[in-house]
Design an enzyme around this catalytic site. Sequence first.
Site, PDB file in Angstrom:
ATOM      1  N   SER A 105      52.222  11.356   6.584  1.00 15.33           N
ATOM      2  CA  SER A 105      52.673  10.327   5.646  1.00 15.33           C
ATOM      3  C   SER A 105      51.575  10.029   4.632  1.00 15.33           C
ATOM      4  O   SER A 105      50.395   9.866   4.986  1.00 15.33           O
ATOM      5  CB  SER A 105      53.032   9.050   6.406  1.00 15.33           C
ATOM      6  OG  SER A 105      53.352   8.011   5.509  1.00 15.33           O
ATOM      7  N   SER A 106      51.955   9.983   3.366  1.00 17.14           N
ATOM      8  CA  SER A 106      51.002   9.639   2.311  1.00 17.14           C
ATOM      9  C   SER A 106      50.746   8.137   2.358  1.00 17.14           C
ATOM     10  O   SER A 106      51.671   7.338   2.197  1.00 17.14           O
ATOM     11  CB  SER A 106      51.551  10.034   0.934  1.00 17.14           C
ATOM     12  OG  SER A 106      51.770  11.414   0.861  1.00 17.14           O
ATOM     13  N   GLU A 149      59.709   0.183   2.955  1.00 18.83           N
ATOM     14  CA  GLU A 149      59.341   0.235   4.362  1.00 18.83           C
ATOM     15  C   GLU A 149      59.763  -1.045   5.067  1.00 18.83           C
ATOM     16  O   GLU A 149      59.571  -2.145   4.535  1.00 18.83           O
ATOM     17  CB  GLU A 149      57.831   0.448   4.538  1.00 18.83           C
ATOM     18  CG  GLU A 149      57.356   1.824   4.090  1.00 18.83           C
ATOM     19  CD  GLU A 149      55.893   2.062   4.417  1.00 18.83           C
ATOM     20  OE1 GLU A 149      55.237   1.110   4.874  1.00 18.83           O
ATOM     21  OE2 GLU A 149      55.414   3.195   4.212  1.00 18.83           O
ATOM     22  N   ASN A 188      56.490   9.731  10.449  1.00 22.40           N
ATOM     23  CA  ASN A 188      56.112  10.989   9.821  1.00 22.40           C
ATOM     24  C   ASN A 188      54.704  11.365  10.244  1.00 22.40           C
ATOM     25  O   ASN A 188      53.814  10.512  10.301  1.00 22.40           O
ATOM     26  CB  ASN A 188      56.188  10.855   8.287  1.00 22.40           C
ATOM     27  CG  ASN A 188      55.937  12.169   7.584  1.00 22.40           C
ATOM     28  OD1 ASN A 188      55.975  13.225   8.204  1.00 22.40           O
ATOM     29  ND2 ASN A 188      55.668  12.113   6.299  1.00 22.40           N
ATOM     30  N   THR A 228      56.597  14.974  -1.330  1.00 21.28           N
ATOM     31  CA  THR A 228      55.497  15.839  -1.762  1.00 21.28           C
ATOM     32  C   THR A 228      55.994  17.239  -2.095  1.00 21.28           C
ATOM     33  O   THR A 228      55.597  17.838  -3.104  1.00 21.28           O
ATOM     34  CB  THR A 228      54.419  15.894  -0.661  1.00 21.28           C
ATOM     35  OG1 THR A 228      53.988  14.562  -0.356  1.00 21.28           O
ATOM     36  CG2 THR A 228      53.230  16.713  -1.113  1.00 21.28           C
ATOM     37  N   SER A 231      58.746   8.056   4.367  1.00 22.32           N
ATOM     38  CA  SER A 231      57.858   9.088   4.879  1.00 22.32           C
ATOM     39  C   SER A 231      58.674  10.179   5.566  1.00 22.32           C
ATOM     40  O   SER A 231      59.535   9.904   6.388  1.00 22.32           O
ATOM     41  CB  SER A 231      56.878   8.481   5.889  1.00 22.32           C
ATOM     42  OG  SER A 231      56.042   7.540   5.254  1.00 22.32           O
ATOM     43  N   GLY A 232      58.377  11.430   5.202  1.00 19.42           N
ATOM     44  CA  GLY A 232      59.072  12.560   5.788  1.00 19.42           C
ATOM     45  C   GLY A 232      60.327  12.968   5.066  1.00 19.42           C
ATOM     46  O   GLY A 232      61.026  13.886   5.507  1.00 19.42           O
ATOM     47  N   GLY A 279      58.152   4.986  -0.271  1.00 16.99           N
ATOM     48  CA  GLY A 279      59.449   4.321  -0.360  1.00 16.99           C
ATOM     49  C   GLY A 279      59.437   2.964   0.312  1.00 16.99           C
ATOM     50  O   GLY A 279      58.414   2.484   0.840  1.00 16.99           O
TER      51      GLY A 279
END
Length: 1524
Positions: A210-211, A436, A207, A161, A156-157, A434
């Site tokens: 975060s998605s 985690e 993040n 995207t 995340s981050g 990704g």
Amino acid sequence: MSFRKGSKVWLEDKELAWVEGEVVDLKDNLFVVITGQKKKVTTAPDKLLPRDTDEDFSGGHVDDMTKLTYLNEPGVLYNLKRRYALNEIYTYTGTILIAVNPFTKLPHLYNEYMMEQYKGVRLGDLSPHVFAVADASYRAMMNETRSQSILVSGESGAGKTETTKLIMQYLTFVGGRAAIDDRSVEQQVLESNPLLEAFGNAKTVRNDNSSRFGKFVEIQFDASGRISGAAIRTYLLERSRVVQITDPERNFHCFYQLCASEEYAEKYKLGHPSSFHYLNQSNSYELEGSSNTEEYGRTKRAMDIVGITRNDQEAIFRTLAAILHLGNIEFSPGKDYDSSVIKDSKSNFHLKMAAELFMCDPDLLVTTLCSRSIQTREGIIVKFLDCEAAAANRDTLAKTVYSKLFDWLVENINKSIGQDKGSKIQIGVLDIYGFECFTRNSFEQFCINFANEKLQQHFNEHVFKMEQEEYSNEEINWSYIEFIDNQDVLDLIEKKPIGIISLLDEACMFPKSTHETFSTKLFQSFRSHSRLEKTKFSETDFTICHYAGKVTYQTDSFLDKNRDYVIVEHCNLLSSSKCPFVSGLFVSLPEESSRSSYKFSSVSSRFKQQLQALMDTLNSTEPHYIRCVKPNSLNRPQIFENQSVLHQLRCGGVLEAVRISLAGYPTRRTYFEFVDRFGLLALELMDGSYNEKAITKGILEKLNLGNFQLGTSKVFLRAGQIAVLDVRRSEVLDNAARFIQSRFKTFTTRKEFLCTREASISLQAFCRGCLARRLYENKRRTAAAVIIQKHLRRWLAHRSFLQIYSSAVFIQSVIRGFITRQKFTCFKEEKAALLIQTFWRRRQVLRNFKHCRSSAISIQCGWRRKLARKELRRLRVAANEAGALRAAKSKLEEKLEQLSLRCDLERKLRLASEDSKLVEVRKLQKALEESSAEYAAAKAAAEIEHNKYNSVQGQLDQSLKEITNLKGSLTQMTEVKQENLHLKTLVESFSKKTSDLETELSRARKCSDDTLEKLQDTEGKCKQLQHNLEKLEEKLSRLEKENQVLRQNGIYASPQSNYPGTPKAFSESKYSSALAVPSSNEKSVFETPTPTKYLVPFSQTLTGSRRNRITTEKHEEHHELLLKCIRENLGFRNDKPVAACIMYKSLLYWRAYESERTDIFNYIIEAINDVLKDKEEDINLLPYWLSNTSALLCLLQKNLRSNGFLTTPARRSVNTLSFGGKIMQTIKSPTKLFGLEETLSQVEARYPAIMFKQQLTASLEKIFGHLRESLKKEISPLLSLCIQAPKSSRGQSGKSTKSPGGAAPPLTNIHWDKIIEFLNSLMKRLQENHVPSFFIRKLITQLFSFINIQLFNSLLLRRECCTFSNGEYVKSGLSLLEKWIADITEEYSGTSWHELNYIRQAVGFLVIHQKRKRTLDEIRQDLCPALSVRQIYRICSMYWDDKYGTQGVSSEVVASMREMVNKDSQQLTSNSFLLDDDLSIPFSTDDLSKAIPAIDPTEVELPSALSNVPSAQFLACKTEIVAV
């Protein structure tokens, strides 16, 4: 691996992961290493890894990590770190792209120019970029007709995207814009991102955006490669976040946006997020740098763009508000056992609000939440739920509603975008979470890491496949290389019947199962599995050894999150809703499925199926990988955290790819690079030999290195072999250094000896000199003492003589002075007496003279008065005779005006106002002249009075002086009393005279003041008259415009005059002379009326419309001649274009320029455009027509003038004649009336001719632009070859420096020679077509500007071009261009050499020596003044010396430039370091008339090709054509 003293190594470090070090000592099999911070560390050999010794000389970084000398973990890490410090955020690892998030805007990397640079370029030819990967996938899809996929992964981050957006942006650019509803597919996909982010993204620990779902965007293409559709698939939405979050995380963004909206917050009884249970579990309600209100507006706009109706939008927000109210419902124990009821009034309020928003029955909602129905054979049994079960039931309902809502949104987005069912080729872009690993890892992390394990296996297979392909292409043996796999981890998770997912599903199917029983069975089933471990401090937690490291999972909520029951009561409740939107989300279940209140469904099994479908899709495509890396946890630019990045590299599989490479041949070097680096190990093989492969093999065999492979273009080395070569190379260099040092020490010692010997000789000579000088000084002092004594005695004798002499002279002077003073006193008394006598005699004579003069003046005045009276009587008689003459003249003028009014009554009425204004103007002018004369007379009188005043003042001053002198005389002669009395009388007379003069002076001053006041009044009146005159002139100009318009509209409708033939000529003469514009010579006279208006036969009385119709018919007859002139190449005659001259003379002869309606001009323009379009392949066509159109336009500009309707009346002559004067002038010169006296050089053009000139100007600019663009297309392929030196020449120059005694062969400039050949052929074409030098100069200048832009931009985009040897190559090519410019002279070249400033300065900077000694000011002001700091920084960051191995600019200069670039990036909107092409037209119409010489069309004879055309026969006549 063995290290020696002085070896460069990497040392493990707890904080920085790895640090740079150098081995300084060896003790008991332990190495003493000194780090970059000057810290000594003793460590074992297994804690060290080798480091490249030459990395500082090659720029410190590479753009492809397969080029690293040592492909190891710290090498990869620090290569990324160095590139990130230079804002180089992209790096290759083979075909894998690593993208480091810069946390700042870099718009210069993503503009359209950059897309154009990467279009069609092979992967690796330019600097790493996401556009290169996107272009490679697109080219592979089109060439192989196979679908592609791009896998974007990272934590995340990390920028996944944004990277996905850039990929879709490039695919739209290169694949065309297939628009749907005026919006491209790419735009619609990108416009859906805010909507998906609002409902699928949330703040996490790492993040803020975060998605919390995976996304696979499938872009579909048609057979021609254009985008025809797209589809979005989502995976594993984190539903549990709706009801449960931890601090400092947040729920999904849409809930906070809804609470911040003014539109729905009050309507749905919403307040601050802290008042809702689903949101207040965390204290984080706002995001830094973001506003919930603004994000709500973005979400609403995204809904409008996607096509969601207003009713559906309201229903969506109603559903979200209902979920929030649903979460605030609390339960308390009921009356019955294990039952529950609504807790209090507050919960009851939220219940009613939820029911109202869902549009369902509140009682039914309470029943659904607090009970469960079970259908049996005997009937339906209702079971009540306790408080805990009711709360769980409530959360299940909320998760189910939100999940259905998210699925509905994705489905509607896909409908809006539109899918192409017939598409056979696609490019899929996977944006997925990704790997985690948190402090607490739950079921979501388990599923995410399972997906990453699957993708990692796919990634490993792809990397291994790439390795195999490279080995096959290089034709080496690779069959024994082992492949590292993670299949055992996947079997542990998903294998049936015993796997973690299977055991979890089995535990979820039993109601009494808990996470303890699940953990126990898990450990029993996999007791001896190497990938599964049991934690020490927990009985239920378990650890899995993933490819990226160990992760410990807490199983507390595994079972609850895995269960996904479909509760019938929930479906029945919401399907019965009165809101169509809510009821549409829940379709009624079939009969057989409704028998049980719960229908079990496993989240993990469904996710496993989705993941398998995704893997099937990826396996059917050709994959491309992009690994996104987050450099720091602070989300700040220019911060690089080693430990975090290293962890992400492990999680992203980059280090796994490195391990796969290490299993084979990790070190690959081209033969040229290998020989260039290690050729010094076997210099005997390089003498006279240029077979690089043989030299490479000889070097390796000499060092007894086995197990290497020689490919077709590269040498492949096993792990550790490059270190052996480096050690041996270091030894050779050390020995060479010691040899050089010994020679240098010998040289310095001998130099010191010679200096010492020379110094001793100098010292001896100095001592001897001191002794000699001392002896000489003693002798000189003795001689000086004798001379001093002699001169002293002489001086004493001379002084005594002078004293006696001065005394005698003084006595004589005193006696002589006494005698002289006595004589002077006598002389003075005699002179005073003479002066008094003189003044007395003068006074007597002056009095007699004045008396005589006054008598003479009186006599003269009487005589003049008599003569003046006679003259007055004579003038009165003459005045009476002049009045009679004026009366007769006025009568004659009245008769003349009556006669003129009879000639044309309408013209007289129209000009009456004009004449009156002219008369008034003349009167005003006459009054102005009279006032000016009065002013001049008054001014002259004032000057006379002023002169009188000055004379009187002079007399007064003289009198004052005389008075002063007399007063002095009276005081000196007081003893003479008689004379004194007389002088007193004289003084009194003078005083009286002085008073009279003063009175006269005051009177003169008063008269002068009155005169000045009169002059000021006169000046004011003059200014007022001038102002009135200007107003009248403005009114007159407006009246002239109105008269002119009336004349144009009614010129042919006026009644016929009584005088046949002449009235029309008179009228036209009158109007044309009054409204004509001065000629180009700017003389203040009016032009003679156009002769063609008077040469028409007197019998011609046709109307204007009939005359225009006849002219149009005549023009149509001559289209054949014009078409033949345009379609055939008539060539040139006396350096003049024949076609242009023929067309001009034809149009002039046909009087086309005077026609008010004609289509012949449009026909010419269309014919020229058709010829240019039909004969595009003719390379001489554009220069030919550039010459003809410019010549024709020049003729029109110099020989056409606008008619009265288009002129400016303000430019009138001051010599305007009255109506009667104009008629008299015409009658006096009848030849001028009919145009027989002289002809005009200019033709009066009508509106179509003026429009034709404008159209011809546009055609000229179009031809020039097409010619320029065609030249750019021709020269572009040549420029792409000229920016980089050929490999052969670079190889030879590299070897020549290492071959003893060998001369370096010259660089080949074959590509630059082609540029010169192209320029020579261009000049030849232009000169053959007689293109004016003005156009050649502009064309050559813009072409050289394009060369400068292309070479400079290519230099900044390709690191292999920023080398010392390549700079020499480009500089030699630029010298050829300089010579060519000098050869063609400045007439054609213009400022072409100055247009190459950027590339000249950049190349000059590449080839200078000792760059480290240059300061930033020297570089900016002396070396590269035209370049910006960003461009210089780019060159410095990419430069490396491939010839001498020297270092670039100092690190302090680079740091200063980086600081300036970062500061500018925050201030500038566009911080691109590339140059933009200039597409403007570099000339105007006025420039053409000044720059192109005049052309005389009469000198061009009729060509033979037109001699047979009937309509061209008039051109064959030798008579002179009158300019009409």
